[in-house]
Scaffold this active site. Structure first.
Site, PDB file in Angstrom:
ATOM      1  N   CYS A 292     -47.157   0.984  43.756  1.00 27.13           N
ATOM      2  CA  CYS A 292     -45.763   1.421  43.633  1.00 27.13           C
ATOM      3  C   CYS A 292     -45.672   2.878  43.213  1.00 27.13           C
ATOM      4  O   CYS A 292     -44.595   3.420  43.064  1.00 27.13           O
ATOM      5  CB  CYS A 292     -45.010   0.532  42.649  1.00 27.13           C
ATOM      6  SG  CYS A 292     -45.734   0.518  41.012  1.00 27.13           S
TER       7      CYS A 292
ATOM      8  N   ARG B 124     -37.576   0.190  38.219  1.00 29.26           N
ATOM      9  CA  ARG B 124     -37.828   0.953  36.988  1.00 29.26           C
ATOM     10  C   ARG B 124     -36.638   0.733  36.051  1.00 29.26           C
ATOM     11  O   ARG B 124     -35.718   1.550  36.012  1.00 29.26           O
ATOM     12  CB  ARG B 124     -37.944   2.448  37.297  1.00 29.26           C
ATOM     13  CG  ARG B 124     -39.232   2.887  37.945  1.00 29.26           C
ATOM     14  CD  ARG B 124     -39.259   4.406  38.035  1.00 29.26           C
ATOM     15  NE  ARG B 124     -40.550   4.934  38.401  1.00 29.26           N
ATOM     16  CZ  ARG B 124     -40.933   5.212  39.662  1.00 29.26           C
ATOM     17  NH1 ARG B 124     -40.108   5.018  40.661  1.00 29.26           N
ATOM     18  NH2 ARG B 124     -42.135   5.698  39.900  1.00 29.26           N
TER      19      ARG B 124
ATOM     20  N   GLU C  54     -52.361   1.738  35.912  1.00 30.12           N
ATOM     21  CA  GLU C  54     -52.021   3.165  35.881  1.00 30.12           C
ATOM     22  C   GLU C  54     -52.783   3.920  34.808  1.00 30.12           C
ATOM     23  O   GLU C  54     -52.497   5.082  34.547  1.00 30.12           O
ATOM     24  CB  GLU C  54     -50.507   3.370  35.763  1.00 30.12           C
ATOM     25  CG  GLU C  54     -49.824   2.628  34.658  1.00 30.12           C
ATOM     26  CD  GLU C  54     -48.301   2.835  34.648  1.00 30.12           C
ATOM     27  OE1 GLU C  54     -47.779   3.664  35.389  1.00 30.12           O
ATOM     28  OE2 GLU C  54     -47.658   2.138  33.851  1.00 30.12           O
TER      29      GLU C  54
ATOM     30  N   ASP D 277     -49.198   7.908  37.249  1.00 27.47           N
ATOM     31  CA  ASP D 277     -49.901   8.025  35.975  1.00 27.47           C
ATOM     32  C   ASP D 277     -51.415   7.971  36.168  1.00 27.47           C
ATOM     33  O   ASP D 277     -52.147   8.725  35.526  1.00 27.47           O
ATOM     34  CB  ASP D 277     -49.447   6.909  35.026  1.00 27.47           C
ATOM     35  CG  ASP D 277     -48.136   7.271  34.349  1.00 27.47           C
ATOM     36  OD1 ASP D 277     -48.014   8.423  33.886  1.00 27.47           O
ATOM     37  OD2 ASP D 277     -47.224   6.436  34.303  1.00 27.47           O
TER      38      ASP D 277
ATOM     39  N   HIS E  61     -40.358  12.413  36.528  1.00 22.78           N
ATOM     40  CA  HIS E  61     -39.316  11.458  36.914  1.00 22.78           C
ATOM     41  C   HIS E  61     -38.098  12.125  37.534  1.00 22.78           C
ATOM     42  O   HIS E  61     -37.386  11.530  38.328  1.00 22.78           O
ATOM     43  CB  HIS E  61     -38.964  10.557  35.733  1.00 22.78           C
ATOM     44  CG  HIS E  61     -40.053   9.570  35.525  1.00 22.78           C
ATOM     45  ND1 HIS E  61     -41.074   9.791  34.646  1.00 22.78           N
ATOM     46  CD2 HIS E  61     -40.334   8.418  36.170  1.00 22.78           C
ATOM     47  CE1 HIS E  61     -41.922   8.791  34.732  1.00 22.78           C
ATOM     48  NE2 HIS E  61     -41.505   7.945  35.649  1.00 22.78           N
TER      49      HIS E  61
HETATM   50  C1  PEP Z   1     -46.686   5.317  38.272  1.00 26.33           C
HETATM   51  O1  PEP Z   1     -47.108   5.776  37.211  1.00 26.33           O
HETATM   52  O2  PEP Z   1     -47.256   5.488  39.383  1.00 26.33           O
HETATM   53  C2  PEP Z   1     -45.430   4.541  38.288  1.00 26.33           C
HETATM   54  C3  PEP Z   1     -45.036   3.904  39.374  1.00 26.33           C
HETATM   55  O3  PEP Z   1     -44.699   4.532  37.146  1.00 26.33           O
HETATM   56  P1  PEP Z   1     -43.769   5.768  36.690  1.00 26.33           P
HETATM   57  O4  PEP Z   1     -43.793   6.793  37.788  1.00 26.33           O
HETATM   58  O5  PEP Z   1     -42.414   5.220  36.444  1.00 26.33           O
HETATM   59  O6  PEP Z   1     -44.468   6.238  35.462  1.00 26.33           O
HETATM   60 MG    MG Z   2     -46.245   5.073  35.374  1.00 25.43          MG
END
Ligand code: PEP
Ligand code: MG
Length: 591
Positions: free
Chosen positions: A514, A302, A443, A467, A190
């Site tokens: 996404c 998010r 995911e 993920d 992140h």
């Molecule tokens: C993902 O896992 O692709 C996603 C968009 O969620 P995050 O990156 O916030 O885990």
């Molecule tokens: Mg994710």
């Protein structure tokens, strides 16, 4: 000296290094024999000289980058460093109390710090923080370790850290953080996502970068170059390298400006098909990165970032305000609000969580929200979403880390219960709820294989490749040693995406993406060929992704998809996609 890491956020940046070492140094306190005092004092004098050299260099760099006025604070630091009373105190602690120099400095500084804090005069009180800063610098010099605080980033710098928490990154001032170099992590940690969101060039998984920069810091203030396109970090670049990267940066800025200038053009393929492109955001402030009119809405909000950068949860009213701000920005467009995705690398400082061996496989996302401990927070978020939804915005709610339809039904039941409670308070929440589509992120492998069953409880889907990639490939998205193999272009991940899209369409549901793959220009032809309904991308990538879409024809993307599907390595897929892009993409890039 060159360090090869993994590119995590595009752009080239040059600047002085700022080594972030979050843990405070343990101060040795064992009493020393009286005869050791002179040696301690000599050690202190050497540390003071080094601290002086560092502060003077810092002053010069700040004066060069900003103005002599901005740099004056470091002249004050130099005066404080040589303050006679302070030195007399330190001397007393060493000679009379037989303390090691580190402890003597810590105690003398603590005393001055306390005195300054007690002063009425606001200006002098503010010097207490400077005193601490100086103390930490001298102690670090004594111990041979450069130590800084991220919040103390005084001048625009390239931040080098072993690791950064997403909340550290979110708190960064983009005007001061010229670049990020992280020793650990991967491109979809992140911290990297936030860096992209904030437009800060970044390289992750840069081996031993903190040691290299720490060594370089002992000799002065190292300059760094961060190439966020190729994942390269140059420590103390040569004059030729500097000239090369300066030219490259100018080229990058120009190419970026050209693409950004076309961000307002519609995302129509060359043969006239509309491919919706929407934005990923983490905070209302990310809206400032989006040119109004460039995208019709948000494909991933998010929301956990509203909860992360603070010491207590946001109130319901604060959340309503945040959701409504985004709603107003896209008055006519749809906004997918993802409910809290806490866990994994996103931890809340104010709600204790159990230590888990494999937190990404543990109680995170929707699983966490449905636990007794987190239900109050989840309810408060759903209440806030419903209250904001009564203002007429086109919200959609999406749940993270869904494995099965039962979890979706449980989450919906919480929304129903919350809506009834709000109705009783006079808020027309059930009516708002009836208009609210509910979706699931795809995911996990379970979700990707289960889309037909999830379709009984979800109105839409969005593929989270960040993920999904880690779970399909069994490669932790944070693991620097496996970062080179962590790629959504790996054939099994493409098969999971294909399976999910086909099943969603067979069940009459829309499915977008996404995850960061949607922001990767190389993926665009493939994703169009796979028939994805919507691409939700990081703000910085909007112009570029729309630009690539405009170069494609749908039959050509179907053909690329068929070719890619037959390849058995991620490298072969990427090579195919890059050569396809080169053929269709007129804007030359530096690679
Ligand atoms: C993902 O896992 O692709 C996603 C968009 O969620 P995050 O990156 O916030 O885990
Ligand atoms: Mg994710």
């Amino acid at each position: 000296m060159r360090v090869q890491g993994i590119p995590a956020s595009p752009g080239i940046s040059l600047g002085p290094a700022f080594l972030y070492v979050p843990e405070s140094l343990p101060i040795p306190r064992a009493t020393l024999p009286p005869e050791a005092a002179t040696a301690e004092w000599t050690r202190l004098e050497a540390a003071l000289a080094l601290a002086h050299a560092q502060i003077a260099a810092l002053r010069d760099v700040v004066a060069w980058r900003t103005s002599p006025e901005e740099a004056a604070i470091f002249d004050a630091h130099l005066l404080m460093l040589h303050d006679e009373e302070l030195l007399a105190d330190i001397r007393r602690f060493i000679y009379d109390h037989h303390l090691p120099a580190e402890a003597a400095v810590a105690d003398a500084i603590a005393a001055v710090h306390a005195q300054l804090l007690a002063i009425e005069d606001e200006y002098l009180r503010a010097r207490a923080g400077d005193m601490q800063d100086i103390g930490q610098r001298v102690i670090a010099c004594l111990m041979g370790k450069p130590v800084h605080l991220l919040s103390a980033l005084a001048e625009p710098s390239i931040i080098v850290a072993r690791d950064l928490l997403p909340s550290d990154t979110a708190a960064l001032d983009p005007a001061k953080a010229l670049g990020l170099v992280i020793e650990l992590g991967g491109p979809t940690a992140h911290t990297a996502i936030l860096a992209r969101q904030m437009g800060i060039p970044a390289v992750v998984a840069a081996p031993a970068i903190t040691t290299q920069v720490a060594d370089a810091l002992q000799a002065g203030f190292p300059m760094l170059v961060v190439d966020g396109e190729k994942g390269i970090v140059e420590v103390n670049p040569t004059t030729e390298q500097l000239a090369h990267y300066t030219a490259l940066r100018e080229h990058h800025v120009r190419a970026h400006a050209t693409i950004a200038a076309t961000a307002l053009q519609p995302s129509l393929s060359a043969d006239g098909f509309y491919v919706p492109v929407v934005a990923n955001i983490g905070q209302p402030r990310d809206l400032t990165q989006i040119a109004p009119g460039s995208v019709p809405g948000v494909g991933l909000f998010r929301t956990e970032f509203l909860f992360l950068e603070r010491n207590s949860p946001p109130t319901e009213a604060e959340q309503v305000a945040a959701y409504a701000t985004v709603g107003r920005f896209f008055a006519d467009g749809e906004i997918i609000i993802r409910t809290l995705d806490i866990g994994g690398d996103k931890l809340l400082p104010y709600l204790p969580m159990h230590h888990e061996e494999n937190p990404f496989l543990g109680v995170r996302g929707l699983r966490l929200c449905l636990t007794e401990q987190f239900l109050p927070l989840f309810r408060s978020q759903l209440r806030a979403i419903l209250r904001a939804a009564t203002q007429g915005f086109h919200f959609k709610v999406m749940f993270p880390m869904v494995n099965n339809a039962e979890e979706l039904r449980q989450a919906r039941a919480v929304a129903d219960e919350v809506a009834r409670a709000l109705d009783a308070e006079g808020v027309a929440a059930s009516a708002a709820l009836a208009r609210l589509p509910f979706g699931a992120m795809i995911e996990t492998p379970a979700a990707a294989l289960n889309v037909d069953l999830l379709a009984t409880a979800a109105d839409f889907f969005s593929i989270g490749t960040n993920d999904l990639t880690q779970y399909i490939l069994a490669i932790d998205r944070m693991n620097p040693f496996m970062a080179r193999h962590y790629t959504p272009f790996a054939p099994p991940v493409l098969r999971a995406i294909y399976t999910a899209i086909t099943a969603a369409h067979a069940n009459g549901k829309k499915i977008g993406m996404c995850g960061e793959m949607a922001s990767d220009r190389r993926a665009v032809p493939l994703l169009l060929g796979l028939g994805l309904d919507e691409l939700s991308v990081a703000p910085h990538a909007i112009g570029e992704i729309k630009h690539v879409i405009r170069q494609q024809t749908l039959p050509a993307t179907s053909e690329i998809m068929r070719q890619a599907y037959r390849l058995d390595t991620a490298e072969a897929v990427v090579t195919l996609l890059e050569s396809h892009l080169r053929a269709s993409e007129p804007l030359a890039r530096h690679d």
